[in-house]
Scaffold this motif. Structure first.
Motif, short mmCIF file in Angstrom:
data_model
loop_
_atom_site.label_atom_id
_atom_site.label_comp_id
_atom_site.label_asym_id
_atom_site.label_seq_id
_atom_site.Cartn_x
_atom_site.Cartn_y
_atom_site.Cartn_z
N THR A 28 66.33 15.39 32.62
CA THR A 28 65.86 16.64 32.01
C THR A 28 67.03 17.58 31.75
N LEU A 32 68.01 18.97 28.03
CA LEU A 32 68.06 20.40 27.74
C LEU A 32 69.43 20.80 27.20
N ARG A 35 69.96 19.64 23.62
CA ARG A 35 69.22 20.46 22.65
C ARG A 35 69.84 21.85 22.51
N MET A 306 67.83 26.66 35.35
CA MET A 306 66.91 25.76 34.67
C MET A 306 65.68 25.55 35.55
N SER A 310 61.62 25.43 31.38
CA SER A 310 62.78 25.52 30.48
C SER A 310 62.66 24.66 29.23
N ALA A 311 62.00 23.52 29.34
CA ALA A 311 61.82 22.69 28.14
C ALA A 311 60.99 23.43 27.09
N VAL A 314 63.26 26.23 25.54
CA VAL A 314 64.21 25.70 24.56
C VAL A 314 63.48 25.25 23.30
N THR A 333 54.78 22.85 28.82
CA THR A 333 55.36 21.69 29.47
C THR A 333 54.29 21.03 30.33
N TYR A 349 60.61 14.28 27.78
CA TYR A 349 61.87 14.52 28.48
C TYR A 349 62.14 13.44 29.52
#
Length: 372
Positions: A28, A32, A35, A306, A310-311, A314, A333, A349
Protein backbone atom coordinates in the motif's frame (compact mmCIF):
# COMPACT_ATOMS: atom_id res chain seq x y z
CA UNK A 1 -4.71 23.12 8.54
CA UNK A 2 -1.47 23.49 6.58
CA UNK A 3 0.56 26.50 5.68
CA UNK A 4 1.16 27.96 2.26
CA UNK A 5 3.86 26.65 -0.04
CA UNK A 6 4.71 26.37 -3.70
CA UNK A 7 5.20 23.31 -5.87
CA UNK A 8 8.67 22.56 -7.21
CA UNK A 9 9.54 21.40 -10.70
CA UNK A 10 11.36 18.08 -11.00
CA UNK A 11 12.11 15.66 -8.21
CA UNK A 12 11.78 12.15 -6.85
CA UNK A 13 9.25 10.49 -4.55
CA UNK A 14 10.59 7.89 -2.12
CA UNK A 15 9.05 5.77 0.60
CA UNK A 16 10.58 5.91 4.07
CA UNK A 17 10.18 3.16 6.66
CA UNK A 18 10.16 4.35 10.27
CA UNK A 19 9.03 0.93 11.50
CA UNK A 20 8.69 -2.60 10.18
CA UNK A 21 5.72 -2.98 7.82
CA UNK A 22 3.52 -5.95 7.17
CA UNK A 23 3.33 -7.14 3.56
CA UNK A 24 0.05 -5.39 2.77
CA UNK A 25 1.25 -2.17 4.42
CA UNK A 26 4.42 -2.14 2.31
CA UNK A 27 2.49 -2.75 -0.90
CA UNK A 28 0.00 0.00 0.00
CA UNK A 29 2.81 2.42 0.88
CA UNK A 30 4.54 1.86 -2.47
CA UNK A 31 1.32 2.26 -4.44
CA UNK A 32 0.42 5.48 -2.64
CA UNK A 33 3.91 6.84 -3.27
CA UNK A 34 3.77 5.87 -6.94
CA UNK A 35 0.45 7.67 -7.38
CA UNK A 36 1.68 10.74 -5.50
CA UNK A 37 4.68 10.82 -7.83
CA UNK A 38 2.31 10.89 -10.80
CA UNK A 39 0.29 13.72 -9.24
CA UNK A 40 3.43 15.75 -8.65
CA UNK A 41 5.07 14.89 -11.98
CA UNK A 42 8.03 13.36 -10.10
CA UNK A 43 9.97 10.15 -10.59
CA UNK A 44 9.35 7.27 -8.18
CA UNK A 45 12.41 5.56 -6.71
CA UNK A 46 11.04 3.09 -4.12
CA UNK A 47 12.59 3.11 -0.59
CA UNK A 48 14.88 5.98 0.38
CA UNK A 49 18.57 5.06 0.25
CA UNK A 50 20.94 7.37 2.17
CA UNK A 51 23.85 6.25 0.01
CA UNK A 52 22.14 7.16 -3.24
CA UNK A 53 22.41 10.53 -4.97
CA UNK A 54 18.99 11.69 -6.19
CA UNK A 55 18.36 14.25 -8.89
CA UNK A 56 16.09 17.15 -8.00
CA UNK A 57 14.01 17.58 -4.87
CA UNK A 58 13.01 14.62 -2.68
CA UNK A 59 9.44 14.04 -1.51
CA UNK A 60 9.00 11.47 1.26
CA UNK A 61 6.09 9.12 1.91
CA UNK A 62 6.81 7.67 5.39
CA UNK A 63 4.93 4.79 6.94
CA UNK A 64 4.64 6.67 10.25
CA UNK A 65 4.80 10.15 11.72
CA UNK A 66 8.39 11.40 11.76
CA UNK A 67 9.72 12.21 15.23
CA UNK A 68 12.22 15.03 15.68
CA UNK A 69 12.33 18.35 13.85
CA UNK A 70 16.13 18.21 13.44
CA UNK A 71 16.05 14.57 12.32
CA UNK A 72 13.54 15.48 9.61
CA UNK A 73 15.70 18.40 8.45
CA UNK A 74 18.68 16.08 8.06
CA UNK A 75 16.59 14.20 5.48
CA UNK A 76 15.78 17.47 3.73
CA UNK A 77 12.25 17.69 5.13
CA UNK A 78 11.71 21.34 6.03
CA UNK A 79 7.92 21.73 5.71
CA UNK A 80 4.73 19.99 4.59
CA UNK A 81 5.68 20.33 0.92
CA UNK A 82 8.43 17.75 1.48
CA UNK A 83 6.36 14.78 2.62
CA UNK A 84 2.97 13.08 2.74
CA UNK A 85 2.51 12.91 6.50
CA UNK A 86 3.77 14.91 9.42
CA UNK A 87 6.66 15.74 11.74
CA UNK A 88 6.36 16.14 15.52
CA UNK A 89 9.00 17.16 18.06
CA UNK A 90 8.43 14.31 20.55
CA UNK A 91 7.59 10.63 20.19
CA UNK A 92 4.46 10.60 22.35
CA UNK A 93 2.91 13.29 20.12
CA UNK A 94 2.68 10.71 17.34
CA UNK A 95 0.58 8.34 19.49
CA UNK A 96 -2.82 8.18 21.17
CA UNK A 97 -1.39 9.40 24.48
CA UNK A 98 -1.32 12.98 23.20
CA UNK A 99 -5.11 13.18 23.59
CA UNK A 100 -5.58 12.98 27.38
CA UNK A 101 -4.01 14.53 30.51
CA UNK A 102 -1.99 12.65 33.10
CA UNK A 103 -4.02 11.65 36.20
CA UNK A 104 -1.93 13.67 38.68
CA UNK A 105 0.65 16.51 38.66
CA UNK A 106 3.36 14.09 39.85
CA UNK A 107 2.52 11.34 37.33
CA UNK A 108 5.35 9.99 35.22
CA UNK A 109 5.60 11.86 31.92
CA UNK A 110 7.76 11.62 28.80
CA UNK A 111 10.10 14.33 27.54
CA UNK A 112 8.22 17.28 26.08
CA UNK A 113 4.89 16.46 27.74
CA UNK A 114 2.43 19.34 27.33
CA UNK A 115 -0.14 20.05 30.03
CA UNK A 116 -1.11 23.01 27.87
CA UNK A 117 -2.40 20.78 25.07
CA UNK A 118 -4.52 18.63 27.39
CA UNK A 119 -6.09 21.77 28.81
CA UNK A 120 -6.86 23.13 25.34
CA UNK A 121 -8.61 19.98 24.09
CA UNK A 122 -10.47 18.89 27.23
CA UNK A 123 -13.82 20.04 25.83
CA UNK A 124 -13.44 18.17 22.52
CA UNK A 125 -12.26 14.74 23.76
CA UNK A 126 -13.88 12.00 25.84
CA UNK A 127 -13.24 11.74 29.59
CA UNK A 128 -9.90 9.98 29.91
CA UNK A 129 -6.26 9.90 30.94
CA UNK A 130 -2.87 8.89 29.61
CA UNK A 131 -0.42 6.98 31.81
CA UNK A 132 3.22 5.91 31.60
CA UNK A 133 3.34 3.84 34.80
CA UNK A 134 1.08 1.19 36.31
CA UNK A 135 0.45 3.28 39.41
CA UNK A 136 -0.83 6.14 37.29
CA UNK A 137 -2.86 3.82 35.06
CA UNK A 138 -4.46 2.29 38.14
CA UNK A 139 -5.42 5.72 39.51
CA UNK A 140 -6.84 6.76 36.14
CA UNK A 141 -8.77 3.53 35.72
CA UNK A 142 -10.39 3.71 39.14
CA UNK A 143 -11.54 7.27 38.55
CA UNK A 144 -13.05 6.38 35.20
CA UNK A 145 -14.78 3.25 36.54
CA UNK A 146 -16.92 5.62 38.60
CA UNK A 147 -18.37 6.76 35.24
CA UNK A 148 -18.89 3.24 33.88
CA UNK A 149 -16.93 0.91 31.61
CA UNK A 150 -13.37 1.89 30.72
CA UNK A 151 -11.65 1.34 27.39
CA UNK A 152 -7.90 0.79 27.71
CA UNK A 153 -5.82 1.33 24.58
CA UNK A 154 -2.19 0.68 23.80
CA UNK A 155 -0.79 3.93 22.50
CA UNK A 156 0.46 2.57 19.20
CA UNK A 157 -2.39 0.20 18.31
CA UNK A 158 -3.91 0.73 14.86
CA UNK A 159 -7.06 -0.42 13.11
CA UNK A 160 -8.89 -1.10 16.36
CA UNK A 161 -6.27 -3.55 17.67
CA UNK A 162 -4.55 -3.29 21.05
CA UNK A 163 -7.70 -2.35 22.99
CA UNK A 164 -9.75 -3.93 25.75
CA UNK A 165 -12.70 -2.92 27.94
CA UNK A 166 -12.94 -3.39 31.72
CA UNK A 167 -15.98 -2.93 33.91
CA UNK A 168 -14.60 -3.48 37.42
CA UNK A 169 -11.45 -3.11 39.53
CA UNK A 170 -10.42 -6.76 39.25
CA UNK A 171 -10.54 -6.75 35.45
CA UNK A 172 -8.55 -3.53 35.39
CA UNK A 173 -5.90 -4.95 37.70
CA UNK A 174 -5.55 -8.13 35.64
CA UNK A 175 -4.99 -6.18 32.46
CA UNK A 176 -2.51 -3.78 34.03
CA UNK A 177 -0.49 -6.57 35.65
CA UNK A 178 -0.01 -8.15 32.23
CA UNK A 179 1.74 -5.03 30.93
CA UNK A 180 5.51 -4.70 30.65
CA UNK A 181 6.78 -1.86 32.85
CA UNK A 182 9.52 -0.76 30.45
CA UNK A 183 7.19 -0.74 27.44
CA UNK A 184 4.59 1.19 29.42
CA UNK A 185 7.20 3.78 30.40
CA UNK A 186 8.28 4.22 26.77
CA UNK A 187 4.95 4.04 24.96
CA UNK A 188 2.24 4.88 27.45
CA UNK A 189 -1.36 3.77 27.78
CA UNK A 190 -4.70 5.49 27.21
CA UNK A 191 -7.72 4.96 29.46
CA UNK A 192 -11.01 6.60 28.52
CA UNK A 193 -14.74 6.25 29.04
CA UNK A 194 -16.14 3.45 26.91
CA UNK A 195 -19.10 4.11 24.63
CA UNK A 196 -21.60 1.90 22.84
CA UNK A 197 -23.64 2.51 19.69
CA UNK A 198 -20.53 4.27 18.42
CA UNK A 199 -20.29 6.07 15.12
CA UNK A 200 -16.70 7.02 14.27
CA UNK A 201 -16.35 10.06 12.07
CA UNK A 202 -13.21 10.73 10.03
CA UNK A 203 -12.28 14.35 9.45
CA UNK A 204 -9.14 15.34 7.63
CA UNK A 205 -7.20 17.37 5.16
CA UNK A 206 -4.36 16.65 2.74
CA UNK A 207 -2.14 18.91 0.73
CA UNK A 208 0.13 18.07 -2.21
CA UNK A 209 1.80 20.95 -4.06
CA UNK A 210 -0.86 23.58 -4.76
CA UNK A 211 -3.79 21.20 -4.15
CA UNK A 212 -5.63 20.99 -0.85
CA UNK A 213 -8.54 18.65 -0.14
CA UNK A 214 -10.70 18.47 2.99
CA UNK A 215 -13.10 15.72 3.95
CA UNK A 216 -15.51 14.21 6.40
CA UNK A 217 -16.87 10.68 6.53
CA UNK A 218 -17.36 7.56 8.58
CA UNK A 219 -15.37 4.42 9.26
CA UNK A 220 -16.63 0.87 8.80
CA UNK A 221 -15.64 -2.21 10.80
CA UNK A 222 -14.97 -5.70 9.55
CA UNK A 223 -13.96 -9.02 11.12
CA UNK A 224 -10.40 -10.27 10.72
CA UNK A 225 -9.26 -13.88 10.72
CA UNK A 226 -9.05 -13.90 14.54
CA UNK A 227 -12.67 -12.87 14.94
CA UNK A 228 -11.75 -9.33 16.01
CA UNK A 229 -13.62 -6.23 14.91
CA UNK A 230 -11.08 -4.07 13.07
CA UNK A 231 -10.93 -1.24 10.55
CA UNK A 232 -12.80 -2.16 7.39
CA UNK A 233 -12.68 1.07 5.38
CA UNK A 234 -13.83 4.66 5.18
CA UNK A 235 -16.54 6.46 3.22
CA UNK A 236 -15.49 10.06 2.62
CA UNK A 237 -17.01 13.20 1.19
CA UNK A 238 -14.04 15.15 -0.20
CA UNK A 239 -14.01 18.74 -1.40
CA UNK A 240 -11.32 20.73 -3.12
CA UNK A 241 -9.99 23.42 -0.77
CA UNK A 242 -10.12 23.98 2.98
CA UNK A 243 -12.73 23.25 5.63
CA UNK A 244 -14.64 26.40 4.86
CA UNK A 245 -15.37 24.88 1.45
CA UNK A 246 -16.43 21.59 3.05
CA UNK A 247 -18.80 23.40 5.40
CA UNK A 248 -20.62 24.93 2.43
CA UNK A 249 -22.02 21.46 1.62
CA UNK A 250 -25.23 20.11 3.13
CA UNK A 251 -24.00 18.29 6.24
CA UNK A 252 -25.81 16.72 9.18
CA UNK A 253 -25.46 18.57 12.52
CA UNK A 254 -23.43 15.72 14.01
CA UNK A 255 -20.99 15.91 11.10
CA UNK A 256 -20.58 19.67 11.52
CA UNK A 257 -19.89 19.06 15.22
CA UNK A 258 -17.24 16.43 14.37
CA UNK A 259 -15.52 18.84 11.98
CA UNK A 260 -15.52 21.62 14.58
CA UNK A 261 -13.94 19.34 17.19
CA UNK A 262 -11.28 18.12 14.76
CA UNK A 263 -10.34 21.67 13.82
CA UNK A 264 -10.12 22.68 17.48
CA UNK A 265 -7.89 19.67 18.25
CA UNK A 266 -5.60 20.42 15.31
CA UNK A 267 -5.21 24.10 16.18
CA UNK A 268 -4.38 23.16 19.77
CA UNK A 269 -1.69 20.72 18.61
CA UNK A 270 -0.01 23.22 16.30
CA UNK A 271 -0.02 25.82 19.08
CA UNK A 272 1.18 23.47 21.83
CA UNK A 273 3.84 21.51 19.91
CA UNK A 274 5.81 24.24 18.23
CA UNK A 275 7.67 23.23 15.11
CA UNK A 276 5.30 20.42 14.11
CA UNK A 277 3.83 20.39 10.62
CA UNK A 278 1.77 18.01 8.52
CA UNK A 279 0.48 17.69 4.98
CA UNK A 280 -1.78 14.80 5.94
CA UNK A 281 -4.05 15.27 8.96
CA UNK A 282 -6.76 12.84 10.01
CA UNK A 283 -8.87 12.84 13.17
CA UNK A 284 -11.21 10.14 14.48
CA UNK A 285 -14.22 11.50 16.36
CA UNK A 286 -16.45 9.07 18.27
CA UNK A 287 -20.13 9.72 18.94
CA UNK A 288 -21.98 7.27 21.16
CA UNK A 289 -23.60 6.64 24.55
CA UNK A 290 -22.19 5.59 27.91
CA UNK A 291 -23.67 2.81 30.04
CA UNK A 292 -25.98 5.36 31.63
CA UNK A 293 -27.50 6.21 28.27
CA UNK A 294 -25.89 9.66 28.04
CA UNK A 295 -24.56 10.88 24.70
CA UNK A 296 -20.90 11.79 24.28
CA UNK A 297 -18.71 12.97 21.43
CA UNK A 298 -14.96 13.46 21.31
CA UNK A 299 -11.79 13.21 19.28
CA UNK A 300 -10.20 9.81 19.86
CA UNK A 301 -6.88 10.29 18.15
CA UNK A 302 -4.93 12.04 15.44
CA UNK A 303 -3.03 10.66 12.46
CA UNK A 304 -0.26 12.67 10.85
CA UNK A 305 0.89 9.76 8.69
CA UNK A 306 -0.33 7.48 5.93
CA UNK A 307 -3.53 5.88 7.21
CA UNK A 308 -6.44 3.66 6.26
CA UNK A 309 -8.19 6.50 4.43
CA UNK A 310 -5.11 7.63 2.50
CA UNK A 311 -5.93 5.69 -0.65
CA UNK A 312 -9.25 7.57 -0.80
CA UNK A 313 -7.49 10.88 -0.14
CA UNK A 314 -5.03 10.30 -2.98
CA UNK A 315 -7.80 9.10 -5.32
CA UNK A 316 -9.66 12.36 -4.69
CA UNK A 317 -6.51 14.38 -5.43
CA UNK A 318 -6.11 12.43 -8.67
CA UNK A 319 -9.69 13.25 -9.65
CA UNK A 320 -9.22 16.94 -8.85
CA UNK A 321 -5.93 17.07 -10.78
CA UNK A 322 -7.52 15.40 -13.82
CA UNK A 323 -10.63 17.59 -13.87
CA UNK A 324 -10.09 21.24 -12.93
CA UNK A 325 -13.86 21.88 -12.80
CA UNK A 326 -14.48 19.09 -10.28
CA UNK A 327 -14.87 20.32 -6.71
CA UNK A 328 -16.47 17.47 -4.73
CA UNK A 329 -16.28 13.65 -4.91
CA UNK A 330 -17.15 10.65 -2.81
CA UNK A 331 -14.16 8.43 -2.12
CA UNK A 332 -14.09 5.15 -0.22
CA UNK A 333 -11.61 2.55 0.90
CA UNK A 334 -12.52 -1.04 1.70
CA UNK A 335 -10.56 -3.73 3.52
CA UNK A 336 -11.92 -7.28 3.48
CA UNK A 337 -10.20 -10.30 5.02
CA UNK A 338 -10.57 -12.48 1.93
CA UNK A 339 -9.16 -12.53 -1.59
CA UNK A 340 -12.45 -11.71 -3.24
CA UNK A 341 -13.58 -9.98 -6.42
CA UNK A 342 -14.04 -6.21 -6.36
CA UNK A 343 -16.35 -3.73 -8.13
CA UNK A 344 -15.45 -3.04 -11.74
CA UNK A 345 -14.50 0.59 -11.02
CA UNK A 346 -12.31 -0.23 -8.01
CA UNK A 347 -8.55 0.31 -7.87
CA UNK A 348 -6.95 -2.58 -5.97
CA UNK A 349 -4.12 -1.73 -3.60
CA UNK A 350 -3.60 -5.22 -2.22
CA UNK A 351 -5.10 -8.62 -2.92
CA UNK A 352 -3.32 -11.65 -1.56
CA UNK A 353 -2.22 -13.40 1.59
CA UNK A 354 -0.30 -11.33 4.09
CA UNK A 355 2.09 -13.27 6.31
CA UNK A 356 0.49 -11.86 9.46
CA UNK A 357 -2.98 -10.66 8.49
CA UNK A 358 -3.91 -13.61 6.24
CA UNK A 359 -6.06 -13.31 3.12
CA UNK A 360 -6.82 -9.65 2.51
CA UNK A 361 -8.20 -7.37 -0.20
CA UNK A 362 -7.82 -3.57 -0.10
CA UNK A 363 -9.32 -1.29 -2.71
CA UNK A 364 -10.51 2.27 -3.35
CA UNK A 365 -13.39 3.75 -5.33
CA UNK A 366 -14.34 7.23 -6.53
CA UNK A 367 -18.00 8.11 -7.12
CA UNK A 368 -19.78 11.32 -8.12
CA UNK A 369 -21.07 13.57 -5.37
CA UNK A 370 -24.84 13.67 -5.12
CA UNK A 371 -26.40 16.07 -2.67
CA UNK A 372 -28.59 13.94 -0.36
Amino acid sequence: MTSKGAASSGGTVVTYSCRVCRDHESVTLRELARRLAAIKGYDFAEEFDRARRYSGRLYFVPNDTLVGIDAARKLGIENEQDLFGGVVPFGFAATKTITHPLPDPDSRSPEGWSREFASRVRDVVLPGYSAFAKRDARIAGMRLLDLGRVRVKHSMGIGGLGQFVVDDEQALEEQLEALDDDALSREGLVLEQDLTEVVTHSVGQVRVDDMRASYCGQQRLTTNHHGEQVYGGSDLLVTRGDFDQLMKLVLAPEVEMAIAKARHYHDAAVTSFRGMFASRCNYDIAQGVDNGGRSHSGVLEQSWRMGGASAAEVAALEAFRTNASLDVVRASTTEVYATESVPADAVVYFRGVDEHAGALTKYVRIEPYANP
